[in-house]
Design an enzyme around this catalytic site. Sequence first.
Site, short mmCIF file in Angstrom:
data_model
loop_
_atom_site.label_atom_id
_atom_site.label_comp_id
_atom_site.label_asym_id
_atom_site.label_seq_id
_atom_site.Cartn_x
_atom_site.Cartn_y
_atom_site.Cartn_z
N GLY A 79 45.60 10.43 -42.28
CA GLY A 79 46.22 11.22 -43.34
C GLY A 79 45.21 11.69 -44.35
O GLY A 79 44.51 12.69 -44.17
N SER A 80 45.10 10.93 -45.44
CA SER A 80 44.21 11.34 -46.54
C SER A 80 42.75 11.00 -46.27
O SER A 80 41.86 11.52 -46.95
CB SER A 80 44.65 10.65 -47.83
OG SER A 80 46.03 10.85 -48.06
N GLY A 112 46.50 4.53 -43.90
CA GLY A 112 45.33 3.90 -44.51
C GLY A 112 44.06 3.95 -43.70
O GLY A 112 43.06 3.34 -44.08
N LYS A 144 55.86 17.52 -40.97
CA LYS A 144 56.72 16.44 -41.45
C LYS A 144 58.01 16.98 -42.05
O LYS A 144 58.03 18.05 -42.67
CB LYS A 144 55.99 15.63 -42.53
CG LYS A 144 54.80 14.81 -42.03
CD LYS A 144 54.19 13.99 -43.17
CE LYS A 144 52.94 13.25 -42.71
NZ LYS A 144 53.25 12.16 -41.78
N LYS A 191 50.26 -5.63 -35.49
CA LYS A 191 50.31 -7.02 -35.03
C LYS A 191 51.75 -7.53 -34.98
O LYS A 191 52.12 -8.28 -34.06
CB LYS A 191 49.46 -7.90 -35.94
CG LYS A 191 47.96 -7.75 -35.72
CD LYS A 191 47.18 -8.76 -36.54
CE LYS A 191 45.70 -8.74 -36.17
NZ LYS A 191 44.92 -9.76 -36.91
N ASP A 241 46.11 14.98 -40.62
CA ASP A 241 46.90 15.66 -41.64
C ASP A 241 46.11 16.81 -42.24
O ASP A 241 44.93 16.64 -42.61
CB ASP A 241 47.28 14.69 -42.76
CG ASP A 241 48.45 13.80 -42.41
OD1 ASP A 241 48.95 13.88 -41.27
OD2 ASP A 241 48.88 13.01 -43.28
#
Length: 316
Positions: free
Chosen positions: A255-256, A234, A101, A185, A44
Site C-alpha cells: 500500500g503506502s 504494513g 477499492k 500465522k 497501490d
Amino acid sequence: MRDIIKDQGLLSFLPQKLDAELVQGSTMVKHAFPIFQKGGVVMDVTNVTQAEIAEDAGATAVMVLDKLPYDVRKSGGVARMADPKIIEEVMNSITIPVMAKVRIGHYYEAKILEALGVDMIDESEVLTPADEEHHINKWEFKVPFVNGARNLGEALRRITEGASMIRTKGEAGTGNVSEAVKHMKIINGEIRSLISMSEEDRMKKAREYQVPYQIVELTVKLGRLPVVNFAAGGIATPADAALMMWLGADGIFVGSGIFKSQDPDVRAKAIVLATANWEDPEIVLEAQKMISESKSMMGIDIKALKPEELLQVRGQ
C-alpha cells in the site's frame, strides 16, 4: 484454466457448474484470475505516474484508490472509492491488470467499477464502510473480488460470499508488518487445527464461523484456503515481502510502503525482486541493498493507535 481450478480443489464447493464454456464472469474465470497473480506484487497507486512506475518495476497489477492508506489514516473523514476518471486514465496508460477499492457493503460502488471494466474489486476496510453489518454478495458480479481477513472465520465467510481472493488485513498505512505477520500465522494455525479435528468438531467450527460445512471440509482437504491468499498491511521493505512469502503468502499487496517512501522507483523494483526470489536469501539481500532505510516511509507503532483508529476491525 479448468485444470488450474481443479488443482485448487474448488470444483467441490463453488455453486456454478465449471464444465461449461469459459465465459467472462463465470466462476471459473473469476477464481482463475487471482491464481495468475501468484508470486507477484500488487501496488497501490493514486495516479497514472505511480501506475507506470509500478508496471516498470514488474508489478503484476495495480490497485487504484483516492488516497494511499497512510494518507487515509492521516486525513480522517470519509474515505470513498477513487474517481472513475482517474481509474480509467490508469487503465488506458498501462497493460497490467487494474484493480480498485470499494467500501465494505457498498453494492453500487462495486457496480460502477464493474461497468468501468476493472479487473478486480477490493472490498476494503481501508475505506469507510458503507454497511457496518454486511459485505457485498459477490456472486452477483462478473468481476472477481478480493477481501481482507484476520483469521480463518473471516476468510471463509468472505469466500462463502463470493470472494475469489483473500489478503491479510494487517494494519494498512502504518508501514508496520507486525499485524500482517500475526494474521497470516493465525489463519495458517487455525487451518492446522481444523486438520487435526474430528468431523464433529469441524461441524461445530463451521457453525461458529457461520459458513457451510463443505467449505470447512474443502479447506481441510487442501490444507490451505480454497482461494489465493496474499499478504497485505504494513509491508514496506523487500525483507517484509520475503518474510510474508516465507510465512505462506501467495503474493504481496503493497500500500503506502512504496509511494510514501522517498525512493519509490527503486523500492518498487526491490520488493518485486524479493517477492519473486524469497527462497534465496542472497537475492533478497541484493534487493534490500537497493533501498535506503533512511528513505523508508515513517512507520506507526500499532500500540500507539487507539482502538477506534484500527482499520482491521472493520468488516468481520
